[in-house]
Design an enzyme around this catalytic site. Structure first.
Site, mmCIF file in Angstrom:
data_model
loop_
_atom_site.group_PDB
_atom_site.id
_atom_site.type_symbol
_atom_site.label_atom_id
_atom_site.label_comp_id
_atom_site.label_asym_id
_atom_site.label_seq_id
_atom_site.Cartn_x
_atom_site.Cartn_y
_atom_site.Cartn_z
ATOM 1 N N GLU A 59 2.569 -20.224 -4.668
ATOM 2 C CA GLU A 59 1.728 -21.349 -5.069
ATOM 3 C C GLU A 59 0.272 -20.931 -5.224
ATOM 4 O OE1 GLU A 59 4.913 -23.024 -2.194
ATOM 5 O OE2 GLU A 59 3.724 -21.191 -2.452
ATOM 6 N N CYS A 82 3.883 -24.031 2.392
ATOM 7 C CA CYS A 82 3.568 -23.849 3.811
ATOM 8 C C CYS A 82 2.460 -24.805 4.246
ATOM 9 C CB CYS A 82 3.182 -22.409 4.100
ATOM 10 S SG CYS A 82 1.650 -21.849 3.329
ATOM 11 N N SER A 176 35.112 11.194 -4.611
ATOM 12 C CA SER A 176 34.851 9.826 -5.066
ATOM 13 C C SER A 176 33.919 9.746 -6.270
ATOM 14 C CB SER A 176 34.244 9.012 -3.912
ATOM 15 O OG SER A 176 33.006 9.568 -3.505
ATOM 16 N N ASP A 208 29.113 12.773 2.516
ATOM 17 C CA ASP A 208 28.701 12.559 1.124
ATOM 18 C C ASP A 208 27.240 12.849 0.857
ATOM 19 O OD1 ASP A 208 31.276 11.770 0.662
ATOM 20 O OD2 ASP A 208 30.839 9.621 0.605
ATOM 21 N N SER A 231 28.493 5.116 16.166
ATOM 22 C CA SER A 231 28.908 4.634 17.486
ATOM 23 C C SER A 231 28.444 5.556 18.603
ATOM 24 C CB SER A 231 30.436 4.500 17.546
ATOM 25 O OG SER A 231 31.060 5.749 17.283
#
Length: 351
Positions: A59, A82, A176, A208, A231
């Site tokens: 704005e 806001c 891939s 990869d 992990s």
């Protein structure tokens, strides 16, 4: 004074504001990527979108462009302006009132408790006509990152999968490159530019060596923060030596270690409102099992692999009935020889 527009005009001008808001997607966190158009006598006199880093607001940018042309005009903004003063700039409702606008049309209220409803109330107290809800669903989709952060305290998560027709992401040996064609890969890079962070699993990172950057002309600077899910809390995500261009399009350059998290729930701590999960099958399964995927981006190539590596690992599904009704198709299109489908979480399955 600008005459009040009909619903059709409101929808059209809000569409323009939504398009502007998309320019800031992935660059405005923690602020929302708002778009704004100011219209007077059927002519645009100001337009704006939230700038990188969150300021100026949409704005404020539009009002600065409109100048005196904003007096008596209609303002179309994708989010409630806001109402709180910040050290980074004035409240947008104050700017709108000072500019003498006649009407404010907004798509959504702002869930931020500092503004929630206050912006609307202050505008109405100043006898400015306010309309709320124009193209609300489109605005919620556009600002999904901000809204998800406000409601759930985490980024909005898109899971990207690029598969063969039989759901494989690689040959049995892990090869891939490339399942999808250049058009689909370019589209995937555009998606990367719309996210502040991109995540892969530790196996994908090590094997990869993905660049996880944006390689589209004009958008290279929008490469997202890199995140690795591992992990092992004490395992490092090693730096990789710089690779020559001959090493392949996906080769990772030496840009230092990525951010590393040990659980999908850790994404709440990332300084990002949009997270793209790209691979591999273990990371995809972890986010699905944790019920943290909001959007599926599925690229499907017209080929069969047979016996290849699956796109998603075990997600703990014990009942097929529980899998139905969780996703709804939002968009589908052809990209060269490939097809992309976008699925969103069904409202009844929202966490």
């Amino acid at each position: 004074m600008g005459a009040l527009s009909g619903d059709a005009d409101d929808a059209r001008w809000m569409g323009a504001a939504l398009a502007l808001g998309e320019r800031g997607r992935g660059r405005t966190a923690p602020n929302p990527n708002v778009g704004c158009v100011i219209v007077r006598a059927g002519r645009v006199v100001g337009r704006g979108w939230t700038q990188p880093g969150g300021r100026p607001h949409a704005e404020a940018m539009a009002l600065a462009q409109a100048g005196e042309g904003a007096r008596g005009a209609t303002v179309y903004t994708t989010l409630e302006p806001c109402a709180h003063v910040s050290t980074r700039g004035p409240a947008c409702v104050d700017l709108l009132m000072s500019a003498g606008v006649a009407r404010v049309v907004m798509a959504l209220g702002d869930p931020d408790p500092r503004t929630d409803g206050l912006g609307i109330a202050r505008l109405r107290d100043a006898e400015i006509h306010v309309a709320v809800g124009q193209r609300a669903a489109d605005a919620a989709r556009s600002m999904a990152g901000f809204l998800t952060r406000q409601r759930h305290g985490r980024p909005s998560v898109t899971l990207k999968l690029a598969t063969s027709l039989d759901g494989c992401i690689a040959l049995a040996d892990g090869t891939s490159r490339w399942i999808t064609g250049p058009e689909a890969r370019a589209h995937a890079h555009l998606e990367r530019s719309r996210h502040e962070a991109i995540l892969v699993g530790r196996g994908t990172w090590d094997i990869d060596a993905p660049a996880l950057d944006v390689r589209l002309d004009g958008l290279v600077a929008r490469s997202p923060m890199r995140v690795v899910l591992s992990s092992h809390p004490h395992a490092s995500a090693p730096r990789v030596s710089s690779l020559s261009p001959s090493a392949g399009e996906g080769a990772r350059q030496d840009e230092g270690d990525p951010v590393r998290i040990t659980s999908p729930a850790d994404i709440a701590m990332l300084p990002a409102d949009h997270l793209l999960v790209e691979g591999g099958a273990g990371a995809a399964a972890a986010f699905l099992q944790a019920d943290l995927v909001d959007r599926l981006l599925l690229y499907r190539a017209p080929l069969l692999i047979g016996g290849g590596r699956p796109a998603v690992g075990d997600i703990g599904l014990a009942d097929l009935g529980a899998a139905h009704g969780r996703w709804r198709l939002h968009d589908a299109r052809q990209l060269g020889t490939d097809r992309v489908e976008v699925y969103e979480r069904s409202p009844c399955s929202q966490a």
